[in-house]
Design an enzyme around this catalytic site. Structure first.
Site, short mmCIF file in Angstrom:
data_model
loop_
_atom_site.label_atom_id
_atom_site.label_comp_id
_atom_site.label_asym_id
_atom_site.label_seq_id
_atom_site.Cartn_x
_atom_site.Cartn_y
_atom_site.Cartn_z
N ASP A 174 -18.45 87.32 6.89
CA ASP A 174 -17.14 86.68 6.98
C ASP A 174 -16.48 87.00 8.32
O ASP A 174 -16.39 88.15 8.72
CB ASP A 174 -16.24 87.16 5.84
CG ASP A 174 -15.12 86.19 5.54
OD1 ASP A 174 -14.33 85.90 6.46
OD2 ASP A 174 -15.03 85.72 4.39
N SER A 205 -11.14 81.00 4.97
CA SER A 205 -12.37 81.27 4.22
C SER A 205 -12.51 80.38 2.99
O SER A 205 -13.63 80.09 2.56
CB SER A 205 -12.41 82.74 3.80
OG SER A 205 -12.53 83.58 4.92
N ASP A 210 -11.97 86.96 -4.29
CA ASP A 210 -11.53 86.50 -2.97
C ASP A 210 -12.25 85.21 -2.59
O ASP A 210 -13.22 84.80 -3.24
CB ASP A 210 -11.78 87.60 -1.94
CG ASP A 210 -10.87 87.50 -0.73
OD1 ASP A 210 -10.07 86.55 -0.65
OD2 ASP A 210 -10.96 88.37 0.16
N THR A 230 -14.41 83.78 -0.42
CA THR A 230 -15.83 83.47 -0.20
C THR A 230 -16.64 83.55 -1.49
O THR A 230 -17.35 82.59 -1.82
CB THR A 230 -16.40 84.38 0.89
OG1 THR A 230 -15.73 84.08 2.12
CG2 THR A 230 -17.89 84.16 1.07
N ARG A 256 -6.10 79.69 -3.12
CA ARG A 256 -6.97 80.86 -3.19
C ARG A 256 -6.25 82.11 -3.70
O ARG A 256 -6.90 83.03 -4.20
CB ARG A 256 -7.56 81.16 -1.80
CG ARG A 256 -6.51 81.45 -0.75
CD ARG A 256 -7.10 81.72 0.62
NE ARG A 256 -7.78 83.01 0.67
CZ ARG A 256 -8.37 83.50 1.75
NH1 ARG A 256 -8.38 82.79 2.88
NH2 ARG A 256 -8.96 84.67 1.73
N GLU A 284 -21.94 88.40 0.61
CA GLU A 284 -20.92 88.38 1.66
C GLU A 284 -20.65 89.77 2.21
O GLU A 284 -20.38 90.71 1.47
CB GLU A 284 -19.59 87.82 1.13
CG GLU A 284 -18.51 87.81 2.20
CD GLU A 284 -17.10 87.62 1.68
OE1 GLU A 284 -16.25 87.17 2.47
OE2 GLU A 284 -16.86 87.92 0.49
N ASP A 322 -14.50 90.33 8.72
CA ASP A 322 -13.30 89.53 8.90
C ASP A 322 -12.03 90.36 8.75
O ASP A 322 -11.13 90.32 9.59
CB ASP A 322 -13.29 88.40 7.87
CG ASP A 322 -12.01 87.59 7.89
OD1 ASP A 322 -11.82 86.81 8.84
OD2 ASP A 322 -11.20 87.74 6.95
N LYS A 323 -11.96 91.14 7.70
CA LYS A 323 -10.72 91.87 7.40
C LYS A 323 -10.39 92.89 8.48
O LYS A 323 -9.23 93.08 8.84
CB LYS A 323 -10.82 92.50 6.02
CG LYS A 323 -10.96 91.48 4.89
CD LYS A 323 -11.01 92.11 3.53
CE LYS A 323 -11.36 91.08 2.46
NZ LYS A 323 -10.40 89.96 2.39
N HIS A 330 -9.19 91.02 11.60
CA HIS A 330 -7.76 90.71 11.46
C HIS A 330 -6.92 91.91 11.89
O HIS A 330 -5.86 91.76 12.50
CB HIS A 330 -7.43 90.35 10.01
CG HIS A 330 -7.73 88.95 9.62
ND1 HIS A 330 -7.09 87.86 10.17
CD2 HIS A 330 -8.60 88.44 8.70
CE1 HIS A 330 -7.55 86.74 9.62
NE2 HIS A 330 -8.47 87.06 8.73
N ASP A 384 -18.49 82.06 7.99
CA ASP A 384 -17.59 80.98 7.58
C ASP A 384 -16.68 80.52 8.71
O ASP A 384 -16.26 79.38 8.75
CB ASP A 384 -16.77 81.40 6.37
CG ASP A 384 -16.08 82.75 6.54
OD1 ASP A 384 -16.34 83.45 7.54
OD2 ASP A 384 -15.29 83.11 5.65
N HIS A 385 -16.39 81.42 9.64
CA HIS A 385 -15.53 81.13 10.78
C HIS A 385 -15.55 82.35 11.69
O HIS A 385 -16.04 83.42 11.31
CB HIS A 385 -14.08 80.85 10.34
CG HIS A 385 -13.51 81.95 9.48
ND1 HIS A 385 -13.12 83.17 10.00
CD2 HIS A 385 -13.32 82.04 8.14
CE1 HIS A 385 -12.70 83.95 9.02
NE2 HIS A 385 -12.81 83.30 7.89
N HIS A 418 -7.75 83.70 12.68
CA HIS A 418 -9.01 82.99 12.87
C HIS A 418 -8.95 82.13 14.13
O HIS A 418 -7.88 81.78 14.62
CB HIS A 418 -9.31 82.08 11.69
CG HIS A 418 -9.48 82.80 10.39
ND1 HIS A 418 -9.55 82.15 9.18
CD2 HIS A 418 -9.59 84.12 10.11
CE1 HIS A 418 -9.70 83.04 8.21
NE2 HIS A 418 -9.73 84.24 8.75
#
Length: 515
Positions: free
Chosen positions: A59, A109, A160, A162, A173, A330, A335-336, A339, A377-378, A474
């Site tokens: 992610d 996501s 979550d 994904t 979501r 995943e 990702d987290k 961020h 995913d991004h 993102h």
């Protein structure tokens, strides 16, 4: 359904776990044969028959995340496990605006998960529905209905975006559970009022309730225990699931850390059921770097790694059913922690995800009939590698100069002839070194690599890997994709994320999707 030469077993892993520690070993890589034991021209195709698909998703993992992980752990001339796979491509990730087909150039996501799980563009925050709030089937639902064993693994809460994208359908979501609220589950109109509740009540049913009752995944491993309640455990056990740990005390009006019991690695190791649910934290799983710094008795030390969960999920699913399996994995914390602009944790999670990739490919190599896909995913946060000794715009008093002294016709407007110097108030030294105590510091994080001298330390100006973030959000950059095994060549392309659905569908069912 009769399957011919293109049966499916695909593994896709999301990268988002992490590994800690400042010391970095030099990992050597043979020039003609990689660590999996197959030569450079061995694509794992054998006779072309697919029985299993493993889909691994990192992610937030952009191309620079991969490069930075390689530099950090293997050196500039090395490669991550995912980079050793024979088929390489790239994926466009844009979403669309709600109620339209107008592109929204940066996805979240949820919309991205819906794209590869169901083959449709949707709006950010939507799961398992199209841009017009119409429910769409997912690959995992279709695989389950066709008789495949199925699994869903994540280092995030299993509710979550994904993981939820494969086995739930919600308008927003945030509708994860344990209870319903308009604010979490209903989109708003332009005037700020909530939309009317949809005729299909599933679309506003918390994800945890859906997971516990729809039976879509046979093996469910991750975090998010706080999203579930005792009646969810009862519903799972009624369907034959072995539930590790405890979802709580039904006599209590609300559950807490005291009433619920998270599962542990020991519980996972001992699990033997055909259907298994293991939730190892009440929230997201603990990032590996943070876990490493905790005392020996800390409960987080009992959590499995993504590699542990990958190995166990494959073991359980491969024994369950001769037809084959579909497994999504995943690595969520890439990702987290991007961020959060925490490069130390981001790098560790890239390594932990890549270690899980190795477990999947090792199985695929031995099995000979497994397609492994590794993608994202991004991209998250504009993660970047800057030249050693330089600085970013965020650290500067002004943007770079924009005059062309040799040809004034090229000058930009408004003109900037000076001012691109480091601002001492915005840049107080490497964020993992001299500037580590300044919460407003925009300086890069610096890391030693296997190419550096032995006395070079993380956080020092001498370290060769300098990492920065553009933002805490993102970006719209394309993401990499890697594949191994029969059918892997289909992913060696520049493609849209919705195309991944059709390619995986063909791998599983040997035909085009039916709409």
């Amino acid at each position: 359904m009769q399957r011919k030469a293109f049966k499916a077993a695909m593994v896709i892993a999301l990268a988002s776990t992490m590994v800690g520690g400042a010391a970095v070993a030099a990992y050597s890589e043979p020039s003609d044969q990689n660590d999996y034991g197959y030569g450079r021209d061995d694509h794992g195709d054998r006779n072309g028959e697919i029985r299993n698909v493993i889909y691994l998703l990192g992610d937030g993992m952009g191309r620079t995340h991969v490069t930075a992980g390689r530099d950090r752990f293997y050196g500039a001339s090395g490669r991550l496990n995912m980079e050793r796979l024979p088929y390489v491509g790239q994926v466009a990730t844009f979403a669309v605006e709600k109620g339209t087909n107008k592109p929204a150039l940066v996805t979240d996501s949820a919309s991205s998960a819906t794209a590869w799980s169901s083959g449709v563009k949707t709006y950010n925050a939507a799961l398992g529905v199209d841009a017009y709030e119409k429910r769409v089937a997912t690959l995992m639902e279709q695989a389950k209905a066709a008789g495949f064993a199925t699994g869903n693994v994540s280092t995030a809460e299993i509710t979550d975006a994904t993981p939820a994208g494969e086995f739930s359908h919600v308008l927003l979501r945030g509708c994860q559970g344990p209870s319903y609220s308009d604010a979490a589950c209903l989109p708003k109109n332009a005037d700020g009022t909530f939309e009317a509740k949809p005729a299909d009540s599933t679309l506003i049913t918390p994800v945890a309730e859906q997971i516990a009752r729809n039976g879509t995944a046979d093996v469910i491993l991750g975090g998010g225990l706080a999203r579930f309640e005792p009646d969810d455990q009862k519903a799972l056990e009624a369907q034959g699931y072995q539930v590790l740990g405890s979802f709580g005390d039904a006599a209590l009006p609300a559950q807490s850390a005291a009433s619920q019991k998270v599962a542990t690695k020991a519980d996972l190791d001992a699990a033997k059921g055909k259907k298994v649910v293991g939730l190892f934290n009440r929230g997201n799983l603990t990032v590996e770097a943070a876990k490493a710094g905790l005392p020996a008795g800390a409960p987080e030390k009992s959590e499995p790694t993504l590699s542990d969960m990958t190995t166990k999920a494959i073991d359980l699913l491969s024994k369950k059913n001769k037809k084959g399996f579909f497994l999504q994995i995943e690595g969520a914390q890439i990702d987290k922690r991007s961020h959060a602009n925490d490069a130390t944790q981001t790098l560790g999670e890239i390594k932990a995800f890549d270690d899980a990739v190795a477990k999947a490919v090792d199985f695929a190599k031995k099995d000979g009939h497994t397609l492994v896909i590794v993608t994202a995913d991004h991209e998250c946060a504009g993660f970047n590698i800057i030249e050693k000794g330089t600085f970013t715009n965020a650290e500067a008093a002004a943007p770079p100069t924009n005059a062309d002294a040799g040809n004034p016709a090229n000058n930009s407007s408004p003109a900037r002839t000076s001012g691109n110097v480091k601002d001492a108030l915005r840049s107080t030294g490497p964020v993992n070194g001299a500037g580590s105590k300044d919460p407003k510091n925009f300086a890069p994080a610096t890391f030693r690599t296997p190419d550096d001298a032995a006395d070079v330390k993380d956080g020092s100006p001498e370290a060769s890997l300098w990492l920065t973030y553009l933002s805490g959000n993102h970006t719209g950059a394309d993401v990499p994709i890697f594949a191994y095994g029969p059918g892997g060549q289909r992913f060696a392309a520049s493609q849209d994320n919705t195309e991944l659905y059709g390619k995986v569908y063909r791998a599983l069912f040997n035909r085009a999707p039916q709409r």
